[in-house]
Design an enzyme around this catalytic site. Structure first.
Site, PDB file in Angstrom:
ATOM      1  N   LYS A  23      -8.299 -11.460   6.971  1.00 47.45           N
ATOM      2  CA  LYS A  23      -7.903 -10.597   8.094  1.00 47.45           C
ATOM      3  C   LYS A  23      -8.998  -9.566   8.400  1.00 47.45           C
ATOM      4  CE  LYS A  23      -4.818  -7.142   7.339  1.00 47.45           C
ATOM      5  NZ  LYS A  23      -5.086  -5.811   7.872  1.00 47.45           N
ATOM      6  N   GLY A  73     -15.926 -21.711  -5.556  1.00 47.47           N
ATOM      7  CA  GLY A  73     -14.540 -22.163  -5.676  1.00 47.47           C
ATOM      8  C   GLY A  73     -14.074 -22.779  -4.372  1.00 47.47           C
ATOM      9  N   LYS A 124      15.394  -2.652   2.727  1.00 50.45           N
ATOM     10  CA  LYS A 124      14.266  -2.351   1.839  1.00 50.45           C
ATOM     11  C   LYS A 124      14.470  -0.967   1.191  1.00 50.45           C
ATOM     12  CE  LYS A 124       9.560  -3.877   2.699  1.00 50.45           C
ATOM     13  NZ  LYS A 124       8.397  -3.659   3.549  1.00 50.45           N
ATOM     14  N   ASN A 178     -14.700  -4.789   1.845  1.00 50.33           N
ATOM     15  CA  ASN A 178     -14.103  -6.126   1.785  1.00 50.33           C
ATOM     16  C   ASN A 178     -15.058  -7.189   2.325  1.00 50.33           C
ATOM     17  OD1 ASN A 178     -11.825  -5.285   0.554  1.00 50.33           O
ATOM     18  ND2 ASN A 178     -10.440  -5.612   2.267  1.00 50.33           N
ATOM     19  N   LYS A 204     -14.050   0.987   4.394  1.00 50.98           N
ATOM     20  CA  LYS A 204     -13.053   0.008   3.951  1.00 50.98           C
ATOM     21  C   LYS A 204     -13.452  -1.414   4.373  1.00 50.98           C
ATOM     22  CE  LYS A 204      -9.484  -2.197   2.845  1.00 50.98           C
ATOM     23  NZ  LYS A 204      -8.373  -2.132   1.997  1.00 50.98           N
ATOM     24  N   LEU A 262     -19.058 -13.637  -7.498  1.00 47.52           N
ATOM     25  CA  LEU A 262     -20.213 -14.535  -7.332  1.00 47.52           C
ATOM     26  C   LEU A 262     -19.966 -15.808  -8.128  1.00 47.52           C
ATOM     27  CD1 LEU A 262     -23.195 -11.993  -7.467  1.00 47.52           C
ATOM     28  CD2 LEU A 262     -22.642 -13.528  -5.571  1.00 47.52           C
ATOM     29  N   CYS A 297      -5.949  -9.715   2.823  1.00 50.91           N
ATOM     30  CA  CYS A 297      -6.984  -8.740   3.195  1.00 50.91           C
ATOM     31  C   CYS A 297      -8.298  -9.360   3.648  1.00 50.91           C
ATOM     32  CB  CYS A 297      -7.240  -7.800   2.031  1.00 50.91           C
ATOM     33  SG  CYS A 297      -5.752  -6.974   1.476  1.00 50.91           S
ATOM     34  N   VAL A 320       0.837  -1.210   0.000  1.00 55.19           N
ATOM     35  CA  VAL A 320       0.000   0.000   0.000  1.00 55.19           C
ATOM     36  C   VAL A 320       0.876   1.265   0.000  1.00 55.19           C
ATOM     37  CG1 VAL A 320      -1.679   1.339   1.331  1.00 55.19           C
ATOM     38  CG2 VAL A 320      -1.932  -1.131   1.143  1.00 55.19           C
ATOM     39  N   LYS A 363      -4.525 -16.150  -5.566  1.00 53.79           N
ATOM     40  CA  LYS A 363      -5.270 -15.762  -6.771  1.00 53.79           C
ATOM     41  C   LYS A 363      -4.251 -15.609  -7.896  1.00 53.79           C
ATOM     42  CE  LYS A 363      -5.052 -10.747  -6.340  1.00 53.79           C
ATOM     43  NZ  LYS A 363      -5.786  -9.493  -6.400  1.00 53.79           N
TER      44      LYS A 363
HETATM   45  C1  UGA Z   1      -9.015  -7.051  -1.889  1.00 51.05           C
HETATM   46  C2  UGA Z   1     -10.076  -6.092  -2.463  1.00 51.05           C
HETATM   47  O1  UGA Z   1     -10.573  -6.583  -3.712  1.00 51.05           O
HETATM   48  C3  UGA Z   1      -9.512  -4.697  -2.653  1.00 51.05           C
HETATM   49  O2  UGA Z   1     -10.547  -3.806  -3.085  1.00 51.05           O
HETATM   50  C4  UGA Z   1      -8.934  -4.207  -1.309  1.00 51.05           C
HETATM   51  O3  UGA Z   1      -8.353  -2.931  -1.427  1.00 51.05           O
HETATM   52  C5  UGA Z   1      -7.863  -5.203  -0.850  1.00 51.05           C
HETATM   53  O4  UGA Z   1      -8.467  -6.504  -0.694  1.00 51.05           O
HETATM   54  C6  UGA Z   1      -7.290  -4.724   0.460  1.00 51.05           C
HETATM   55  O5  UGA Z   1      -8.029  -4.680   1.443  1.00 51.05           O
HETATM   56  O6  UGA Z   1      -6.130  -4.317   0.497  1.00 51.05           O
HETATM   57  P1  UGA Z   1      -7.024  -8.519  -2.905  1.00 51.05           P
HETATM   58  O7  UGA Z   1      -6.892  -9.137  -1.553  1.00 51.05           O
HETATM   59  O8  UGA Z   1      -5.804  -8.100  -3.630  1.00 51.05           O
HETATM   60  O9  UGA Z   1      -7.966  -7.199  -2.850  1.00 51.05           O
HETATM   61  O10 UGA Z   1      -7.752  -9.590  -3.736  1.00 51.05           O
HETATM   62  P2  UGA Z   1      -8.987  -9.816  -4.699  1.00 51.05           P
HETATM   63  O11 UGA Z   1      -8.557  -9.712  -6.105  1.00 51.05           O
HETATM   64  O12 UGA Z   1     -10.204  -9.055  -4.327  1.00 51.05           O
HETATM   65  O13 UGA Z   1      -9.187 -11.353  -4.352  1.00 51.05           O
HETATM   66  C7  UGA Z   1      -9.486 -11.794  -3.031  1.00 51.05           C
HETATM   67  C8  UGA Z   1     -10.053 -13.172  -3.074  1.00 51.05           C
HETATM   68  O14 UGA Z   1     -11.260 -13.165  -3.827  1.00 51.05           O
HETATM   69  C9  UGA Z   1      -9.139 -14.196  -3.740  1.00 51.05           C
HETATM   70  O15 UGA Z   1      -9.003 -15.331  -2.926  1.00 51.05           O
HETATM   71  C10 UGA Z   1      -9.790 -14.532  -5.033  1.00 51.05           C
HETATM   72  O16 UGA Z   1      -9.647 -15.883  -5.388  1.00 51.05           O
HETATM   73  C11 UGA Z   1     -11.225 -14.156  -4.810  1.00 51.05           C
HETATM   74  N1  UGA Z   1     -11.767 -13.553  -6.054  1.00 51.05           N
HETATM   75  C12 UGA Z   1     -11.108 -12.515  -6.611  1.00 51.05           C
HETATM   76  C13 UGA Z   1     -12.872 -14.064  -6.640  1.00 51.05           C
HETATM   77  O17 UGA Z   1     -13.473 -15.015  -6.121  1.00 51.05           O
HETATM   78  N2  UGA Z   1     -13.308 -13.498  -7.802  1.00 51.05           N
HETATM   79  C14 UGA Z   1     -12.652 -12.461  -8.386  1.00 51.05           C
HETATM   80  O18 UGA Z   1     -13.059 -11.988  -9.457  1.00 51.05           O
HETATM   81  C15 UGA Z   1     -11.519 -11.957  -7.779  1.00 51.05           C
END
Ligand code: UGA
Length: 445
Positions: A282, A272, A35, A213, A209, A269, A279, A11, A339
């Site tokens: 947590k 899986g 770092k 999520n 926020k 939706l 994120c 971030v 992912k």
């Molecule tokens: C997530 C949120 O999408 C962000 O908006 C947020 O800012 C971020 O957390 C955060 O709090 O920092 P991220 O954890 O990078 O982002 O991951 P996602 O792409 O949303 O995926 C999270 C989980 O959802 C994964 O396990 C993935 O398999 C699943 N997922 C993701 C789906 O089931 N479908 C999707 O289209 C994308």
């Protein structure tokens, strides 16, 4: 504008480099000298698409990294706190946020001009006003709202798409203790055109926020629960059920010209083997724990987590239908990251699944085009082999588990067709065409 950012995780670093790219002067601060040295040599400490190029372009122009927090605060108008907030099982651990606040406060003591401190880390409602603000006042000996301002500006960055999400945001949420703090934050974002900006107080910004999520995680667990019921009913496939849901015009609106918009929202939706990452688990756990603390248990979110924790077991149940014992069974796991597009294995469903396979003495081969190092660090068992090649991983397997939605797995039928004995395919992401395999099992089928 002159900006200091405390914490160079994904971030902090992404925000810093993007704000520099947008013409601000940015100093990123971290306690980790190694770092900082890496960043100052244009080597990103994390993998994030597009980060290295922007770092190279802005380093020593609009951007630099340092361990000197004090000077960074003195030289800038606004400080963003972007340090980690791990969940310790009972509540989020605020030790890094508190320490950053204390250090910033000490620096504000030596500053004559007005400074704004903004929390960017994900924190439970009330943290900015009730934890950060008092520490700043105490450490600086000054008064919030007069000598300095305090704001909260949550991030909505997806790993793997973080640069894109920052440069082209869907929303900007500006929380502040007063109008003056929000005005400074708004100035920082003034270079972003045509974006919906929501101005509010700090607590609401913090809650937005978590609610965002929590909604996405709820959609995934909802899909998984429906999928598990489909599988139990028999003769129904969750993929078709979900497609039927997506076609509701309130989820995918139809334009006047008849064209249908399929929002990215619908990708959450889908059934899986569960969600992971740094994120969703947590944040949902932290919000539930916070609700409990306020004597307002979050029953829905508790169920969301329970469903998610159980979901990897569905994969094992499907294996058990075909193998009375997993001992010595040659099982290939495709996909280790939580992912696609990242090497991040934090909370990945692959972890409990591989652990269970190893515990049952299966012979496990794994393949993931980017998460090799992470997987090898986690699994050092003699029954676990990591393959560098997809063909090699598939060859000789009795069962193949698809656990991450990597694009390259879409065509595995072409490799499998060439195998002498057809393996069982277990599609943990429902991303394959079930008709192309002799032996196929999938979540929600
Ligand atoms: C997530 C949120 O999408 C962000 O908006 C947020 O800012 C971020 O957390 C955060 O709090 O920092 P991220 O954890 O990078 O982002 O991951 P996602 O792409 O949303 O995926 C999270 C989980 O959802 C994964 O396990 C993935 O398999 C699943 N997922 C993701 C789906 O089931 N479908 C999707 O289209 C994308």
């Amino acid at each position: 504008m002159k900006i200091s950012i405390i914490g160079t995780g994904y971030v902090g670093l992404v925000s810093g480099i993007c704000l520099a790219e947008k013409g601000n002067q940015v100093i990123c601060v971290d306690v980790d000298q190694k770092k900082v040295d890496k960043i100052n040599k244009s080597i990103p400490p994390i993998y994030e698409k597009g980060l290295e190029a922007l770092l190279k372009k802005n380093l020593n122009v609009n951007f630099k990294a340092t361990t000197d927090l004090h000077q960074s605060v003195l030289k800038t108008d606004i400080s963003l706190i972007a340090v980690g907030t791990p969940f310790d099982g009972a509540e989020i651990d605020l030790r890094y946020v508190k320490e950053a606040s204390r250090q910033i406060g000490i620096s504000i003591r030596d500053k004559s001009s007005y400074h704004v401190v903004v929390v960017k880390s994900t924190v439970v409602p009330g943290t900015t006003d009730e934890v950060v603000l008092p520490i700043l006042e105490e450490a600086s000996g000054k008064k919030a709202g007069i000598d300095f301002g305090v704001g909260m500006n949550p991030e909505f960055l997806r790993e793997g798409e973080a640069i894109e999400d920052f440069m082209f945001p869907d929303r900007i949420v500006l929380g502040g203790m007063d109008k003056k703090s929000i005005d400074v934050l708004e100035k920082m974002y003034s270079v972003f055109d045509n974006i919906d900006i929501l101005k509010t107080n700090n607590k609401t910004a913090e809650m937005i926020k978590y609610a965002s999520n929590a909604l996405l995680a709820t959609m995934i667990s909802f899909s998984n629960e429906i999928g598990n019921l489909c599988a139990a009913i028999g003769g129904t496939d969750v993929v078709d059920v979900m497609r039927g849901l997506h076609l509701d015009k309130r989820l995918s609106p139809i334009l006047d010209n008849g064209e249908r918009i399929i929002p990215a929202f619908t990708t959450y939706l889908q059934a899986g083997c569960g969600f992971g990452g740094s994120c969703f688990p947590k944040d949902v756990n932290a919000l539930s724990a916070y609700g409990k603390k306020l004597d307002k248990p979050m029953l829905l979110l508790e169920a969301v987590m329970k469903i998610n924790e159980q979901q990897p077991r569905q994969i094992i149940h499907m294996l058990e239908k075909h193998f009375p014992s997993l001992e010595g069974v040659r099982i290939t796991v495709l996909g280790m990251s939580f992912k696609p597009g990242t090497d991040d294995m934090r909370e990945s469903p692959a972890i409990p699944i591989v652990k269970e396979l190893i515990a049952r003495n299966a012979n496990v081969k794994a393949y993931d085009s980017v998460a090799k190092k992470e997987a090898m660090n986690l699994f050092k068992d003699k029954n676990f082999v990591f393959c560098d090649d997809l063909n090699q991983a598939i060859h000789g397997a009795e069962a193949i588990l698809v656990l991450t939605r990597w694009d390259e797995f879409k065509d595995i039928h072409k490799i499998i067709r060439k195998c002498e004995k057809q393996p069982l395919i277990i599609d943990g992401r429902r991303m394959l065409n079930k008709h192309l395999f002799e032996k196929y099992e999938g979540i929600g089928l």
